[in-house]
Design a protein around this motif. Structure first.
Motif, PDB file in Angstrom:
ATOM      1  N   VAL A   1       0.816  -1.213   0.000  1.00  0.00           N
ATOM      2  CA  VAL A   1       0.000   0.000   0.000  1.00  0.00           C
ATOM      3  C   VAL A   1       0.850   1.264   0.000  1.00  0.00           C
ATOM      4  O   VAL A   1       0.602   2.200  -0.768  1.00  0.00           O
TER       5      VAL A   1
ATOM      6  N   SER B   1     -10.289   5.055   4.580  1.00  0.00           N
ATOM      7  CA  SER B   1      -9.678   3.999   5.405  1.00  0.00           C
ATOM      8  C   SER B   1     -10.752   3.109   6.010  1.00  0.00           C
ATOM      9  O   SER B   1     -10.591   1.881   6.072  1.00  0.00           O
TER      10      SER B   1
ATOM     11  N   THR C   1     -12.223   0.946   3.163  1.00  0.00           N
ATOM     12  CA  THR C   1     -11.240  -0.074   2.785  1.00  0.00           C
ATOM     13  C   THR C   1     -11.159  -1.176   3.829  1.00  0.00           C
ATOM     14  O   THR C   1     -11.123  -2.366   3.494  1.00  0.00           O
TER      15      THR C   1
ATOM     16  N   TYR D   1      -4.887   3.944  -1.164  1.00  0.00           N
ATOM     17  CA  TYR D   1      -5.378   2.896  -0.262  1.00  0.00           C
ATOM     18  C   TYR D   1      -5.592   1.549  -0.955  1.00  0.00           C
ATOM     19  O   TYR D   1      -5.928   0.566  -0.299  1.00  0.00           O
TER      20      TYR D   1
ATOM     21  N   VAL E   1      -4.241  -1.167   7.972  1.00  0.00           N
ATOM     22  CA  VAL E   1      -5.003   0.035   7.612  1.00  0.00           C
ATOM     23  C   VAL E   1      -4.776   1.136   8.647  1.00  0.00           C
ATOM     24  O   VAL E   1      -4.657   2.320   8.298  1.00  0.00           O
TER      25      VAL E   1
ATOM     26  N   THR F   1      -1.221   2.491   8.020  1.00  0.00           N
ATOM     27  CA  THR F   1      -1.214   3.231   6.756  1.00  0.00           C
ATOM     28  C   THR F   1      -1.937   4.566   6.894  1.00  0.00           C
ATOM     29  O   THR F   1      -1.460   5.601   6.416  1.00  0.00           O
ATOM     30  N   THR F   2      -3.098   4.562   7.566  1.00  0.00           N
ATOM     31  CA  THR F   2      -3.868   5.795   7.741  1.00  0.00           C
ATOM     32  C   THR F   2      -3.091   6.815   8.557  1.00  0.00           C
ATOM     33  O   THR F   2      -3.068   8.011   8.219  1.00  0.00           O
TER      34      THR F   2
ATOM     35  N   TYR G   1      -0.389   8.173   6.279  1.00  0.00           N
ATOM     36  CA  TYR G   1      -0.957   9.039   5.249  1.00  0.00           C
ATOM     37  C   TYR G   1      -1.427  10.373   5.829  1.00  0.00           C
ATOM     38  O   TYR G   1      -1.258  11.424   5.205  1.00  0.00           O
TER      39      TYR G   1
ATOM     40  N   THR H   1     -12.484  -2.843  -4.690  1.00  0.00           N
ATOM     41  CA  THR H   1     -12.474  -2.633  -3.244  1.00  0.00           C
ATOM     42  C   THR H   1     -13.858  -2.728  -2.629  1.00  0.00           C
ATOM     43  O   THR H   1     -13.983  -3.112  -1.465  1.00  0.00           O
TER      44      THR H   1
END
Length: 480
Positions: free
Chosen positions: A43, A71, A74, A253, A284, A287-288, A291, A420
């Motif tokens: 990702v 997010s 996803t 994402y 997630v 990653t969130t 980001y 997704t």
């Protein structure tokens, strides 16, 4: 079974729980942490570089809220997709090894072909996006050298075609690596590079905010009348740029197309679906957080003039050496990422060719070449020709359409809703026998419909952006 001596291991039944799983394949060893690492590696990529620009289009409220919504969607749809790894019982049902296998088992019919078209088109488009991104980073390295000589006010425009061709030549060579099994080292290097340049971008953003002694940006984002590198923002452009930013965030994402393949590496017990749900939550969440930091700090540093590529489009100018390291890391990452994303497409075409032409030596014959001591390299003429043509095609299209943000937005829009949201929702409904017009069924359909509208809007914004860029850029004259 009792093993009396070492020789008994040679005749161990394929259903032995010691060495093989219930499908006769070697024992899977993946855990929550390995699955999380795979997802995070896939990702966090070049999409993170466009997040500051995306936040700038929709402002301090819309930017973070949009990233949080993406997010959540996803994560939720990924948990639905996790449930489709096995058909029937979640612990003992038949395994689906790929995304298309899951579609075939749960939906069947024309939807299998539609999924394949969307998935492989998205992979093809990602190869184009990565070729453009690599050229932008290589141009940025040359530009820093130019500005060191001539001063930072010199725009030092550089034609990116040479770098796209060079990247294509490198990919032709690496594309001859037969499959994923022999790509592990390139993938690891790429993963390290992605964290490296993202961390540099984050650090430079923080230092820029400290240097400015203020947090830039507005509540609603870029305002009408703002002068940007592409011109003054009009009311119509404001709308299209907002839509395009949704596509950029969606692209950042995207990983659903490889989720089932990652889940197929996880050991059981516990049931793979439970492990994968935990891995999805961890990945997630990480990653969130990453980001939000990169996107928001980049916006705080540059405000409404945030560049489309945080490290290469004139955003940061100093220190030169650190920017060069970051952009070189981007290029190295993209070399590996290009291969990781293209391998499923390569494998699909070659499998189909072998099925259709089993007697053709051109398609099936492997020529062993001893390049280095040890295991010989297997050269396949069909693989050599078709993969070379593929790379040349993506390079040519990249030279014709060198628009980083617009391409990312379009890719995100094309892949987000079907891969997704739509297919995971439809498969989950079939898998769990969700009653039609029941509360859960209606909620899932509303979610799918809302995401469809977002994808259409993002695609429209990106297409308008590409059309607008085509009025400025000339084919094969991509000056960055």
């Amino acid at each position: 079974m009792v093993v009396k001596n070492v020789q008994d291991l040679d005749v161990l039944p394929r259903n032995s729980s010691d060495l093989f799983d219930d499908d006769g394949r070697p024992k899977r060893t993946g855990t929550v942490w390995t699955a999380s690492a795979h997802i995070i590696t896939a990702v966090i990529g070049s999409g993170v570089l466009s997040l500051a620009w995306a936040v700038a289009q929709i402002g301090w409220i819309g930017g973070p809220v949009t990233m949080l919504l993406f997010s959540f969607v996803t994560f939720y749809t990924s948990t639905l997709l996790c449930s489709c790894y096995r058909s029937g019982d979640s612990a003992t049902g038949k395994r689906n090894y790929t995304y298309m296998d899951a579609i075939h088992a749960n939906l069947g019919g024309i939807k299998v072909k539609l999924c394949g078209v969307v998935q492989y088109l998205n992979l093809f488009g990602t190869a184009i996006g990565y070729t453009i991104a690599s050229a932008i980073s290589l141009v940025a390295i040359q530009r820093t050298s130019c500005q060191q000589r001539n001063g930072v006010n010199d725009p030092c425009h550089v034609n990116g075609n040479v770098y796209m061709i060079a990247f294509g030549i490198v990919q032709i060579i690496f594309s001859q690596i037969p499959d994923f099994d022999q790509l592990w080292w390139l993938s690891i290097v790429a993963a390290v590079m992605s964290f490296g340049y993202s961390a540099i971008g984050l650090g430079l953003g923080v230092s820029k905010v400290v240097e400015n002694k203020e947090i830039k940006g507005t509540v609603t984002g870029v305002t009408v009348g703002t002068v940007t590198p592409s011109g003054t923002v009009t009311p119509t452009q404001k709308i299209w740029r907002t839509f395009q930013s949704l596509g950029n965030i969606a692209f950042a994402y995207s990983y659903s197309m490889i989720l089932i393949e990652i889940q197929d590496t996880v050991k059981s017990p516990p049931a793979e679906v439970n492990t994968m749900r935990k891995a999805t939550f961890v990945s997630v969440a990480v990653t969130t957080l990453f980001y939000m930091l990169c996107g928001c700090i980049g916006y705080a540093a540059f405000g409404d003039t945030a560049p489309g590529n945080l490290l290469a489009n004139g955003g940061f100018r100093n220190p030169f050496w650190l920017l060069d390291i970051a952009n070189l890391a981007i290029v190295i990452h993209l070399v590996g990422a290009y291969q990781v994303y293209c391998q499923p497409l390569f494998a699909f075409v070659e499998k189909e060719a072998a099925r259709r032409f089993p007697e053709s030596k051109f398609v099936t014959n492997e020529i062993k070449i001893q390049l280095f001591p040890g295991k010989p390299f297997n050269l396949n003429l069909f693989r050599l020709v078709w993969r070379t043509i593929f790379v040349m095609t993506t390079t040519l299209i990249s030279m014709l359409m060198p628009f980083f943000n617009d391409v990312l937005g379009l890719l995100g829009a094309i892949g987000f809703w079907p891969l997704t949201v739509y297919f995971p929702v439809e498969m989950y409904i079939v898998q769990k026998n969700v009653p039609r017009w029941g509360t859960k069924w209606v909620c899932l359909q509303v979610l799918s419909l809302a995401c469809l509208f977002v994808s259409v809007a993002a695609a429209a914004g990106s297409v308008v952006g590409i059309v607008s860029d085509l009025k400025i850029y000339k084919p094969f004259q991509s000056d960055f």
